[in-house]
Write an enzyme that holds these catalytic residues in place. Structure first.
Site, PDB file in Angstrom:
ATOM      1  N   VAL A   1     -13.772 -39.093  35.218  1.00 14.91           N
ATOM      2  CA  VAL A   1     -14.398 -38.793  33.920  1.00 14.91           C
ATOM      3  C   VAL A   1     -14.935 -37.371  33.995  1.00 14.91           C
ATOM      4  CG1 VAL A   1     -16.271 -39.372  32.327  1.00 14.91           C
ATOM      5  CG2 VAL A   1     -15.120 -41.194  33.586  1.00 14.91           C
ATOM      6  N   PHE A   2     -14.649 -36.564  32.972  1.00 10.06           N
ATOM      7  CA  PHE A   2     -15.168 -35.200  32.950  1.00 10.06           C
ATOM      8  C   PHE A   2     -16.426 -35.142  32.080  1.00 10.06           C
ATOM      9  CE2 PHE A   2     -15.447 -30.813  31.375  1.00 10.06           C
ATOM     10  CZ  PHE A   2     -15.423 -30.134  32.585  1.00 10.06           C
ATOM     11  N   GLY A   3     -17.534 -34.705  32.682  1.00  9.96           N
ATOM     12  CA  GLY A   3     -18.794 -34.566  31.950  1.00  9.96           C
ATOM     13  C   GLY A   3     -19.081 -33.108  31.656  1.00  9.96           C
ATOM     14  N   TYR A   4     -19.480 -32.821  30.425  1.00 10.68           N
ATOM     15  CA  TYR A   4     -19.783 -31.442  30.039  1.00 10.68           C
ATOM     16  C   TYR A   4     -21.133 -31.340  29.315  1.00 10.68           C
ATOM     17  CZ  TYR A   4     -18.074 -33.325  25.630  1.00 10.68           C
ATOM     18  OH  TYR A   4     -17.888 -34.114  24.521  1.00 10.68           O
ATOM     19  N   GLY A   5     -21.759 -32.499  29.069  1.00 12.36           N
ATOM     20  CA  GLY A   5     -23.057 -32.517  28.376  1.00 12.36           C
ATOM     21  C   GLY A   5     -24.068 -33.189  29.288  1.00 12.36           C
ATOM     22  N   SER A   6     -24.692 -34.244  28.779  1.00  4.93           N
ATOM     23  CA  SER A   6     -25.724 -34.885  29.605  1.00  4.93           C
ATOM     24  C   SER A   6     -25.136 -35.514  30.862  1.00  4.93           C
ATOM     25  CB  SER A   6     -26.509 -35.919  28.794  1.00  4.93           C
ATOM     26  OG  SER A   6     -25.634 -36.855  28.246  1.00  4.93           O
TER      27      SER A   6
ATOM     28  N   GLU B   1     -19.427 -43.554  23.450  1.00  6.36           N
ATOM     29  CA  GLU B   1     -18.896 -42.411  22.717  1.00  6.36           C
ATOM     30  C   GLU B   1     -18.051 -42.737  21.498  1.00  6.36           C
ATOM     31  OE1 GLU B   1     -20.397 -40.145  23.876  1.00  6.36           O
ATOM     32  OE2 GLU B   1     -20.618 -40.448  26.014  1.00  6.36           O
TER      33      GLU B   1
HETATM   34  C1  BEZ Z   1     -21.118 -35.582  28.394  1.00  6.49           C
HETATM   35  O1  BEZ Z   1     -20.531 -34.970  29.254  1.00  6.49           O
HETATM   36  O2  BEZ Z   1     -22.318 -35.688  28.421  1.00  6.49           O
HETATM   37  C2  BEZ Z   1     -20.365 -36.222  27.287  1.00  6.49           C
HETATM   38  C3  BEZ Z   1     -19.372 -37.116  27.571  1.00  6.49           C
HETATM   39  C4  BEZ Z   1     -18.704 -37.723  26.539  1.00  6.49           C
HETATM   40  C5  BEZ Z   1     -19.023 -37.414  25.233  1.00  6.49           C
HETATM   41  C6  BEZ Z   1     -20.018 -36.513  24.983  1.00  6.49           C
HETATM   42  C7  BEZ Z   1     -20.691 -35.899  26.010  1.00  6.49           C
END
Ligand code: BEZ
Length: 204
Positions: free
Chosen positions: A5-10, A102
């Site tokens: 899973v790639f995370g880019y936010g929280s 999501e």
């Molecule tokens: C996140 O990386 O925090 C994230 C993952 C999925 C949807 C929105 C943000």
């Protein structure tokens, strides 16, 4: 198949459950923007907050109202984040968790994740295929482009069940600064500065 899973936010500062390995890296051809309305996390239905989403750069630039035509990808269109490998034993559970978390605001895609070689000279693929949740223009929670002063004002004022909207921005900016000191992210740091300026004006 191995589930990443790639995370880019929280998810950068709060990993998904059952993550057993993590790799920093970037996804190409996308931008990260506070363009998603949040009514149950950093805002409420009456006063929605703003959270980040990753958007296909080809769909985004012309929304900002500049002269970049739809379909353009710029050299700076990549987003750094963290790819997490999920324990195979818990794969189904985490897939369901991500889908539940999501599904109202984002759509699921699979992308390669890249990084740079230790000498910084070369691009290397670190994950063949990671799940990423992307904001599409027709998602109900997608807000689109807002001028920075408007966006900063909203973020500085809103709060939701997970806390203050501005704390989400500050945590993300801090994490990106510390994890990727070599990465330039003018959008994120300008927004952080704009919200901090409002914050200090309101104090005490
Ligand atoms: C996140 O990386 O925090 C994230 C993952 C999925 C949807 C929105 C943000």
């Amino acid at each position: 198949m191995v589930y990443w899973v790639f995370g880019y936010g929280s998810l950068i500062f709060k990993p998904p459950p059952h993550a057993v390995e993590q790799k920093s890296g970037y996804v190409k051809g996308v931008v990260r923007r506070f363009a998603q309305s949040s009514i149950d996390h950093r805002g409420t239905p009456e006063a929605p907050g703003r959270v980040v989403t990753v958007i296909d750069a080809r769909e985004w630039h012309h929304l900002e109202g500049n002269d970049i035509p739809e379909g353009t990808i710029l050299p700076e269109d990549f987003v750094w984040g963290v790819a997490y490998r999920i324990d195979q034993e818990h794969e189904e559970e985490v897939r369901a968790y991500m889908e539940h978390r999501e599904k109202n605001g984002y759509t699921c895609h699979f992308v390669p994740v890249y990084s740079t070689s230790p000498d910084g000279e070369e691009e290397v693929k670190v994950v063949e295929s990671a799940e990423i949740w992307i904001g599409k223009l027709d998602n109900p929670a997608f807000i689109g482009h807002e001028p920075i002063h408007e966006l900063a004002k909203t973020i500085s004022e809103r709060r939701g069940p997970s806390g203050l909207n501005k704390d989400y921005l500050y945590k993300l900016a801090d994490s990106v600064r510390h994890l990727y000191p070599h990465v330039r992210d003018d959008y994120l740091f300008q927004l952080e500065a704009a919200v901090k300026a409002l914050d200090s004006r309101d104090w005490p």
